[in-house]
Design a protein around this motif. Structure first.
Motif, PDB file in Angstrom:
ATOM      1  N   ASP A  13       0.810  -1.212   0.000  1.00  0.00           N
ATOM      2  CA  ASP A  13       0.000   0.000   0.000  1.00  0.00           C
ATOM      3  C   ASP A  13       0.845   1.265   0.000  1.00  0.00           C
ATOM      4  O   ASP A  13       0.310   2.355   0.062  1.00  0.00           O
ATOM      5  CB  ASP A  13      -0.919   0.010   1.224  1.00  0.00           C
ATOM      6  N   GLN A  14       2.173   1.124  -0.022  1.00  0.00           N
ATOM      7  CA  GLN A  14       3.019   2.298   0.031  1.00  0.00           C
ATOM      8  C   GLN A  14       3.055   2.996  -1.316  1.00  0.00           C
ATOM      9  O   GLN A  14       3.258   2.361  -2.341  1.00  0.00           O
ATOM     10  CB  GLN A  14       4.440   1.915   0.435  1.00  0.00           C
ATOM     11  N   PRO A  15       2.870   4.322  -1.312  1.00  0.00           N
ATOM     12  CA  PRO A  15       2.973   5.051  -2.571  1.00  0.00           C
ATOM     13  C   PRO A  15       4.426   5.113  -3.025  1.00  0.00           C
ATOM     14  O   PRO A  15       5.339   5.155  -2.211  1.00  0.00           O
ATOM     15  CB  PRO A  15       2.431   6.426  -2.221  1.00  0.00           C
ATOM     16  N   ARG A  16       4.629   5.098  -4.320  1.00  0.00           N
ATOM     17  CA  ARG A  16       5.982   5.158  -4.846  1.00  0.00           C
ATOM     18  C   ARG A  16       6.454   6.607  -4.869  1.00  0.00           C
ATOM     19  O   ARG A  16       5.642   7.532  -4.881  1.00  0.00           O
ATOM     20  CB  ARG A  16       6.047   4.532  -6.222  1.00  0.00           C
ATOM     21  N   ALA A  21      10.503  14.110  -8.765  1.00  0.00           N
ATOM     22  CA  ALA A  21      11.462  14.291  -7.675  1.00  0.00           C
ATOM     23  C   ALA A  21      12.674  13.385  -7.855  1.00  0.00           C
ATOM     24  O   ALA A  21      13.807  13.786  -7.589  1.00  0.00           O
ATOM     25  CB  ALA A  21      10.794  14.021  -6.330  1.00  0.00           C
ATOM     26  N   VAL A  22      12.449  12.166  -8.335  1.00  0.00           N
ATOM     27  CA  VAL A  22      13.561  11.241  -8.576  1.00  0.00           C
ATOM     28  C   VAL A  22      14.430  11.766  -9.718  1.00  0.00           C
ATOM     29  O   VAL A  22      15.664  11.762  -9.622  1.00  0.00           O
ATOM     30  CB  VAL A  22      13.041   9.818  -8.885  1.00  0.00           C
ATOM     31  N   GLU A  24      14.779  14.888 -10.656  1.00  0.00           N
ATOM     32  CA  GLU A  24      15.497  16.057 -10.166  1.00  0.00           C
ATOM     33  C   GLU A  24      16.648  15.656  -9.258  1.00  0.00           C
ATOM     34  O   GLU A  24      17.692  16.300  -9.248  1.00  0.00           O
ATOM     35  CB  GLU A  24      14.538  17.002  -9.446  1.00  0.00           C
ATOM     36  N   HIS A  25      16.487  14.585  -8.505  1.00  0.00           N
ATOM     37  CA  HIS A  25      17.567  14.084  -7.657  1.00  0.00           C
ATOM     38  C   HIS A  25      18.779  13.688  -8.502  1.00  0.00           C
ATOM     39  O   HIS A  25      19.924  13.880  -8.098  1.00  0.00           O
ATOM     40  CB  HIS A  25      17.088  12.888  -6.832  1.00  0.00           C
ATOM     41  N   TYR A  26      18.533  13.144  -9.672  1.00  0.00           N
ATOM     42  CA  TYR A  26      19.614  12.744 -10.568  1.00  0.00           C
ATOM     43  C   TYR A  26      20.038  13.857 -11.524  1.00  0.00           C
ATOM     44  O   TYR A  26      20.767  13.621 -12.473  1.00  0.00           O
ATOM     45  CB  TYR A  26      19.217  11.490 -11.355  1.00  0.00           C
ATOM     46  N   GLY A  27      19.570  15.077 -11.290  1.00  0.00           N
ATOM     47  CA  GLY A  27      20.014  16.222 -12.068  1.00  0.00           C
ATOM     48  C   GLY A  27      19.327  16.393 -13.404  1.00  0.00           C
ATOM     49  O   GLY A  27      19.840  17.085 -14.277  1.00  0.00           O
ATOM     50  N   VAL A  28      18.180  15.786 -13.589  1.00  0.00           N
ATOM     51  CA  VAL A  28      17.431  15.903 -14.837  1.00  0.00           C
ATOM     52  C   VAL A  28      16.266  16.850 -14.591  1.00  0.00           C
ATOM     53  O   VAL A  28      15.453  16.622 -13.706  1.00  0.00           O
ATOM     54  CB  VAL A  28      16.898  14.529 -15.299  1.00  0.00           C
ATOM     55  N   LEU A  92      12.305  11.461  -0.578  1.00  0.00           N
ATOM     56  CA  LEU A  92      11.645  11.859  -1.818  1.00  0.00           C
ATOM     57  C   LEU A  92      10.140  11.885  -1.604  1.00  0.00           C
ATOM     58  O   LEU A  92       9.582  10.965  -1.006  1.00  0.00           O
ATOM     59  CB  LEU A  92      12.006  10.891  -2.945  1.00  0.00           C
ATOM     60  N   PRO A  93       9.473  12.939  -2.075  1.00  0.00           N
ATOM     61  CA  PRO A  93       8.019  13.009  -1.889  1.00  0.00           C
ATOM     62  C   PRO A  93       7.317  11.879  -2.612  1.00  0.00           C
ATOM     63  O   PRO A  93       7.739  11.460  -3.686  1.00  0.00           O
ATOM     64  CB  PRO A  93       7.633  14.366  -2.478  1.00  0.00           C
ATOM     65  N   ALA A  94       6.266  11.391  -1.991  1.00  0.00           N
ATOM     66  CA  ALA A  94       5.536  10.247  -2.542  1.00  0.00           C
ATOM     67  C   ALA A  94       4.470  10.703  -3.514  1.00  0.00           C
ATOM     68  O   ALA A  94       3.869  11.761  -3.359  1.00  0.00           O
ATOM     69  CB  ALA A  94       4.901   9.447  -1.418  1.00  0.00           C
ATOM     70  N   ASP A  95       4.251   9.887  -4.522  1.00  0.00           N
ATOM     71  CA  ASP A  95       3.197  10.113  -5.506  1.00  0.00           C
ATOM     72  C   ASP A  95       2.037   9.238  -5.088  1.00  0.00           C
ATOM     73  O   ASP A  95       2.095   8.030  -5.213  1.00  0.00           O
ATOM     74  CB  ASP A  95       3.697   9.732  -6.897  1.00  0.00           C
TER      75      ASP A  95
END
Length: 135
Positions: A13-16, A21-22, A24-28, A92-95
């Motif tokens: 049940d955990q949101p990914r 945000a992911v 942006e974390h990798y500089g994209v 990282l914020p969840a979607d």
């Protein structure tokens, strides 16, 4: 693992994590067109399409794609558990798109109170009636 299961993860049940945000974390950085440089290889022109609403990405150059967990797994060479741990440690914020009905107040699935069903053949219930249904 079957081919159609690639990109699917048993995360319960955990949101990914949010895909933007992911990235942006990798500089994209995101563009208005939804095309970005692929974070998995050197790109002179953006070859990776991103669907923010679905939380999916696909590189048309290298052929890789998936969701935010798949991107972390590919970039960090780790398993799903490692990707989930990394996402949680980075904060990282969840979607939460497409979650269940358990978060809705008054939902019959949330166990708070029963919601009566609608009868389709009920006449004179009030409300809007389309022109083609009016007699």
């Amino acid at each position: 693992m079957r081919l159609r299961d690639i990109g699917r993860h048993d995360d319960g049940d955990q949101p990914r994590p949010d895909l933007v945000a992911v990235l942006e974390h990798y500089g994209v950085s995101m563009t208005r067109t939804g095309m970005v440089a692929c974070p998995l290889h050197e790109d002179r022109t953006p070859s990776c399409s991103v669907d923010e609403n679905k939380g999916l990405w696909k590189c048309h150059s290298c052929g890789q794609g998936g969701d935010s967990y798949t991107l972390i797994m590919q970039k960090e060479s780790t398993s799903f558990v490692g990707a989930r741990t990394l996402a949680a440690s980075l904060g990282l914020p969840a979607d939460d798109a497409g979650g269940g009905d358990e978060h809705l107040s008054g939902s019959s699935y949330g166990g708070r109170r029963p919601v009566p069903g609608r009868s389709r053949d009920r006449r004179g219930g009030g409300g809007y009636v389309p022109a083609w249904r009016r007699h």
